[in-house]
Motif scaffolding. Structure first.
Motif, PDB file in Angstrom:
ATOM      1  N   LEU A  19     -31.939 -23.919 -35.616  1.00  0.00           N
ATOM      2  CA  LEU A  19     -32.824 -23.302 -34.625  1.00  0.00           C
ATOM      3  C   LEU A  19     -32.478 -23.727 -33.199  1.00  0.00           C
ATOM      4  O   LEU A  19     -32.812 -23.023 -32.248  1.00  0.00           O
ATOM      5  CB  LEU A  19     -34.283 -23.677 -34.923  1.00  0.00           C
ATOM      6  N   LEU A  20     -31.792 -24.863 -33.061  1.00  0.00           N
ATOM      7  CA  LEU A  20     -31.450 -25.374 -31.734  1.00  0.00           C
ATOM      8  C   LEU A  20     -30.088 -24.894 -31.235  1.00  0.00           C
ATOM      9  O   LEU A  20     -29.752 -25.112 -30.069  1.00  0.00           O
ATOM     10  CB  LEU A  20     -31.457 -26.909 -31.755  1.00  0.00           C
ATOM     11  N   LEU A  21     -29.307 -24.247 -32.096  1.00  0.00           N
ATOM     12  CA  LEU A  21     -27.919 -23.928 -31.743  1.00  0.00           C
ATOM     13  C   LEU A  21     -27.710 -22.666 -30.899  1.00  0.00           C
ATOM     14  O   LEU A  21     -26.751 -22.619 -30.116  1.00  0.00           O
ATOM     15  CB  LEU A  21     -27.074 -23.802 -33.016  1.00  0.00           C
ATOM     16  N   PRO A  22     -28.528 -21.602 -31.022  1.00  0.00           N
ATOM     17  CA  PRO A  22     -28.194 -20.352 -30.319  1.00  0.00           C
ATOM     18  C   PRO A  22     -28.013 -20.502 -28.810  1.00  0.00           C
ATOM     19  O   PRO A  22     -27.111 -19.890 -28.232  1.00  0.00           O
ATOM     20  CB  PRO A  22     -29.373 -19.435 -30.650  1.00  0.00           C
ATOM     21  N   ARG A  23     -28.835 -21.305 -28.165  1.00  0.00           N
ATOM     22  CA  ARG A  23     -28.697 -21.453 -26.708  1.00  0.00           C
ATOM     23  C   ARG A  23     -27.391 -22.155 -26.349  1.00  0.00           C
ATOM     24  O   ARG A  23     -26.696 -21.762 -25.417  1.00  0.00           O
ATOM     25  CB  ARG A  23     -29.888 -22.239 -26.144  1.00  0.00           C
ATOM     26  N   ALA A  24     -27.053 -23.193 -27.120  1.00  0.00           N
ATOM     27  CA  ALA A  24     -25.789 -23.890 -26.870  1.00  0.00           C
ATOM     28  C   ALA A  24     -24.607 -22.963 -27.115  1.00  0.00           C
ATOM     29  O   ALA A  24     -23.627 -22.963 -26.350  1.00  0.00           O
ATOM     30  CB  ALA A  24     -25.692 -25.123 -27.757  1.00  0.00           C
ATOM     31  N   ALA A  25     -24.675 -22.157 -28.174  1.00  0.00           N
ATOM     32  CA  ALA A  25     -23.585 -21.227 -28.462  1.00  0.00           C
ATOM     33  C   ALA A  25     -23.414 -20.231 -27.331  1.00  0.00           C
ATOM     34  O   ALA A  25     -22.279 -19.907 -26.933  1.00  0.00           O
ATOM     35  CB  ALA A  25     -23.859 -20.500 -29.774  1.00  0.00           C
ATOM     36  N   TYR A  26     -24.512 -19.727 -26.805  1.00  0.00           N
ATOM     37  CA  TYR A  26     -24.434 -18.780 -25.698  1.00  0.00           C
ATOM     38  C   TYR A  26     -23.814 -19.428 -24.463  1.00  0.00           C
ATOM     39  O   TYR A  26     -22.924 -18.844 -23.823  1.00  0.00           O
ATOM     40  CB  TYR A  26     -25.831 -18.256 -25.366  1.00  0.00           C
ATOM     41  N   ARG A  27     -24.236 -20.632 -24.131  1.00  0.00           N
ATOM     42  CA  ARG A  27     -23.744 -21.289 -22.921  1.00  0.00           C
ATOM     43  C   ARG A  27     -22.265 -21.662 -23.033  1.00  0.00           C
ATOM     44  O   ARG A  27     -21.534 -21.652 -22.040  1.00  0.00           O
ATOM     45  CB  ARG A  27     -24.588 -22.525 -22.630  1.00  0.00           C
ATOM     46  N   LEU A  28     -21.814 -21.983 -24.235  1.00  0.00           N
ATOM     47  CA  LEU A  28     -20.420 -22.392 -24.431  1.00  0.00           C
ATOM     48  C   LEU A  28     -19.466 -21.213 -24.626  1.00  0.00           C
ATOM     49  O   LEU A  28     -18.249 -21.400 -24.581  1.00  0.00           O
ATOM     50  CB  LEU A  28     -20.317 -23.310 -25.642  1.00  0.00           C
ATOM     51  N   SER A  29     -19.998 -20.027 -24.830  1.00  0.00           N
ATOM     52  CA  SER A  29     -19.153 -18.868 -25.148  1.00  0.00           C
ATOM     53  C   SER A  29     -18.604 -18.233 -23.874  1.00  0.00           C
ATOM     54  O   SER A  29     -19.047 -17.171 -23.426  1.00  0.00           O
ATOM     55  CB  SER A  29     -19.943 -17.839 -25.968  1.00  0.00           C
ATOM     56  N   VAL A  30     -17.624 -18.910 -23.288  1.00  0.00           N
ATOM     57  CA  VAL A  30     -16.969 -18.408 -22.078  1.00  0.00           C
ATOM     58  C   VAL A  30     -15.457 -18.518 -22.267  1.00  0.00           C
ATOM     59  O   VAL A  30     -14.968 -19.268 -23.119  1.00  0.00           O
ATOM     60  CB  VAL A  30     -17.395 -19.205 -20.828  1.00  0.00           C
ATOM     61  N   ALA A  31     -14.725 -17.780 -21.460  1.00  0.00           N
ATOM     62  CA  ALA A  31     -13.264 -17.834 -21.512  1.00  0.00           C
ATOM     63  C   ALA A  31     -12.765 -19.163 -20.955  1.00  0.00           C
ATOM     64  O   ALA A  31     -13.455 -19.810 -20.156  1.00  0.00           O
ATOM     65  CB  ALA A  31     -12.672 -16.670 -20.724  1.00  0.00           C
ATOM     66  N   LEU A 101     -19.438 -24.423 -33.606  1.00  0.00           N
ATOM     67  CA  LEU A 101     -18.052 -24.064 -33.296  1.00  0.00           C
ATOM     68  C   LEU A 101     -17.725 -22.661 -33.790  1.00  0.00           C
ATOM     69  O   LEU A 101     -17.068 -21.872 -33.094  1.00  0.00           O
ATOM     70  CB  LEU A 101     -17.090 -25.066 -33.934  1.00  0.00           C
ATOM     71  N   GLY A 102     -18.180 -22.335 -34.995  1.00  0.00           N
ATOM     72  CA  GLY A 102     -17.939 -21.003 -35.536  1.00  0.00           C
ATOM     73  C   GLY A 102     -18.581 -19.918 -34.693  1.00  0.00           C
ATOM     74  O   GLY A 102     -17.986 -18.858 -34.466  1.00  0.00           O
ATOM     75  N   LEU A 103     -19.785 -20.163 -34.202  1.00  0.00           N
ATOM     76  CA  LEU A 103     -20.474 -19.173 -33.364  1.00  0.00           C
ATOM     77  C   LEU A 103     -19.700 -18.914 -32.075  1.00  0.00           C
ATOM     78  O   LEU A 103     -19.551 -17.758 -31.641  1.00  0.00           O
ATOM     79  CB  LEU A 103     -21.882 -19.665 -33.037  1.00  0.00           C
ATOM     80  N   ARG A 110     -12.553 -18.798 -29.136  1.00  0.00           N
ATOM     81  CA  ARG A 110     -12.226 -20.065 -28.481  1.00  0.00           C
ATOM     82  C   ARG A 110     -12.940 -21.201 -29.193  1.00  0.00           C
ATOM     83  O   ARG A 110     -14.091 -21.058 -29.623  1.00  0.00           O
ATOM     84  CB  ARG A 110     -12.650 -20.031 -27.020  1.00  0.00           C
ATOM     85  N   LEU A 111     -12.253 -22.342 -29.333  1.00  0.00           N
ATOM     86  CA  LEU A 111     -12.834 -23.552 -29.901  1.00  0.00           C
ATOM     87  C   LEU A 111     -12.779 -24.632 -28.816  1.00  0.00           C
ATOM     88  O   LEU A 111     -11.749 -25.272 -28.630  1.00  0.00           O
ATOM     89  CB  LEU A 111     -12.061 -23.991 -31.142  1.00  0.00           C
ATOM     90  N   PRO A 112     -13.859 -24.841 -28.074  1.00  0.00           N
ATOM     91  CA  PRO A 112     -13.809 -25.739 -26.913  1.00  0.00           C
ATOM     92  C   PRO A 112     -13.577 -27.206 -27.291  1.00  0.00           C
ATOM     93  O   PRO A 112     -14.089 -27.692 -28.297  1.00  0.00           O
ATOM     94  CB  PRO A 112     -15.193 -25.564 -26.259  1.00  0.00           C
ATOM     95  N   ILE A 165      -1.897 -18.730 -34.109  1.00  0.00           N
ATOM     96  CA  ILE A 165      -2.709 -19.940 -34.234  1.00  0.00           C
ATOM     97  C   ILE A 165      -2.942 -20.495 -32.838  1.00  0.00           C
ATOM     98  O   ILE A 165      -1.998 -20.711 -32.071  1.00  0.00           O
ATOM     99  CB  ILE A 165      -2.001 -21.003 -35.109  1.00  0.00           C
ATOM    100  N   GLY A 166      -4.212 -20.726 -32.471  1.00  0.00           N
ATOM    101  CA  GLY A 166      -4.521 -21.284 -31.167  1.00  0.00           C
ATOM    102  C   GLY A 166      -4.507 -22.801 -31.193  1.00  0.00           C
ATOM    103  O   GLY A 166      -4.613 -23.426 -32.261  1.00  0.00           O
ATOM    104  N   PHE A 167      -4.408 -23.416 -30.017  1.00  0.00           N
ATOM    105  CA  PHE A 167      -4.398 -24.873 -29.954  1.00  0.00           C
ATOM    106  C   PHE A 167      -5.768 -25.432 -30.317  1.00  0.00           C
ATOM    107  O   PHE A 167      -5.875 -26.558 -30.799  1.00  0.00           O
ATOM    108  CB  PHE A 167      -3.973 -25.345 -28.564  1.00  0.00           C
ATOM    109  N   GLY A 168      -6.824 -24.636 -30.117  1.00  0.00           N
ATOM    110  CA  GLY A 168      -8.140 -25.063 -30.584  1.00  0.00           C
ATOM    111  C   GLY A 168      -8.183 -25.202 -32.091  1.00  0.00           C
ATOM    112  O   GLY A 168      -8.869 -26.082 -32.630  1.00  0.00           O
ATOM    113  N   ASP A 169      -7.454 -24.335 -32.810  1.00  0.00           N
ATOM    114  CA  ASP A 169      -7.375 -24.444 -34.265  1.00  0.00           C
ATOM    115  C   ASP A 169      -6.725 -25.758 -34.676  1.00  0.00           C
ATOM    116  O   ASP A 169      -7.105 -26.361 -35.687  1.00  0.00           O
ATOM    117  CB  ASP A 169      -6.581 -23.276 -34.848  1.00  0.00           C
TER     118      ASP A 169
END
Length: 239
Positions: A19-31, A101-103, A110-112, A165-169
């Motif tokens: 329940l706490l993850l959606p906001r963090a996922a939204y904020r981290l989902s940038v290029a 991370l999956g979200l 991207r995997l920050p 394969i990305g470097f985040g992987d």
């Protein structure tokens, strides 16, 4: 404490964490190179990092109930497989971070580093502590070797084919290899293989459905995580 009680507690923890993850996922989902999001799609400031993604009652981003259900299922399954063994606390505790991370990967491919590197460090440190506790069913030495081996394998693939394969992987593979290596090389190999198998099946489905071409990129992190989860579950049941 019975396995049923442990499973229910783990599922409750997963649901609460989800329940706490959606906001963090939204904020981290940038290029890459862009600052973390500080405003909702409507332009209002987003307070704090954790919580559901809602602004003035309107939802945005990932669904909090859906994420909570996924986390509860993953954490409950891990607890059911491992029971009261100390490593189960590590796997359950870190599972919401893997879902986060999956979200992000699904949203922006991207995997920050702010997630992958701490996850790997925590997995190694906490499994090291678990190895000292009674009833531990794995090997910390093999966990460390597994992390290095899987990260090295993904690094080689990245150097051969950076478009695939990305470097985040590669950095995610470090954490997943630690988790898989704990139960030995058989579990490690199975989890690593299933990550590729799940990704290949998904790509084949897209191709056959006409929704992608041979060069279409898709996020690979969730499939890596799913393969590792399958390996850890089987390793836990086997142990």
């Amino acid at each position: 404490m019975s396995v049923v009680v442990i499973t229910l507690l783990a599922a409750a923890y997963g649901a609460a964490g989800g329940l706490l993850l959606p906001r963090a996922a939204y904020r981290l989902s940038v290029a890459p190179g862009e600052p973390w999001r500080a405003h909702c799609p409507a332009g209002h400031p987003v307070p704090r990092w954790l919580g559901p993604a809602r602004c003035h009652g309107a939802p945005y981003g990932a669904s909090a109930p859906g994420v909570a259900a996924v986390c509860a299922l993953v954490c409950g399954a891990l607890a059911a497989a491992g029971g009261a063994r100390p490593e189960v606390g590590v796997y359950v505790g870190l599972a919401p971070g893997l879902v986060l991370l999956g979200l992000v990967d699904l949203a922006v491919h991207r995997l920050p580093d702010v997630l992958t590197l701490p996850l790997a460090a925590l997995a190694a440190a906490l499994l090291g502590a678990a190895a000292l506790a009674p009833r531990a069913a794995g090997s910390w030495r093999l966990a460390l070797l597994g992390g290095a081996a899987l990260a090295g394998a993904y690094l080689l693939l990245f150097l051969i084919n950076p478009a695939g394969i990305g470097f985040g992987d590669v950095k995610l593979a470090l954490a997943l290899g630690v988790a898989l290596g704990w139960y030995g090389w058989g579990v490690w190999a199975l989890g690593a293989f299933l990550g590729f198998a799940y990704g290949a099946l998904y790509g084949l489905g897209l191709l056959l459905g006409g929704r992608a071409g041979r060069r279409t990129a898709f996020p690979f992190g969730p499939f890596m995580a799913a393969g590792a989860l399958t390996g850890v579950l089987l390793g836990g049941f086997g142990a």
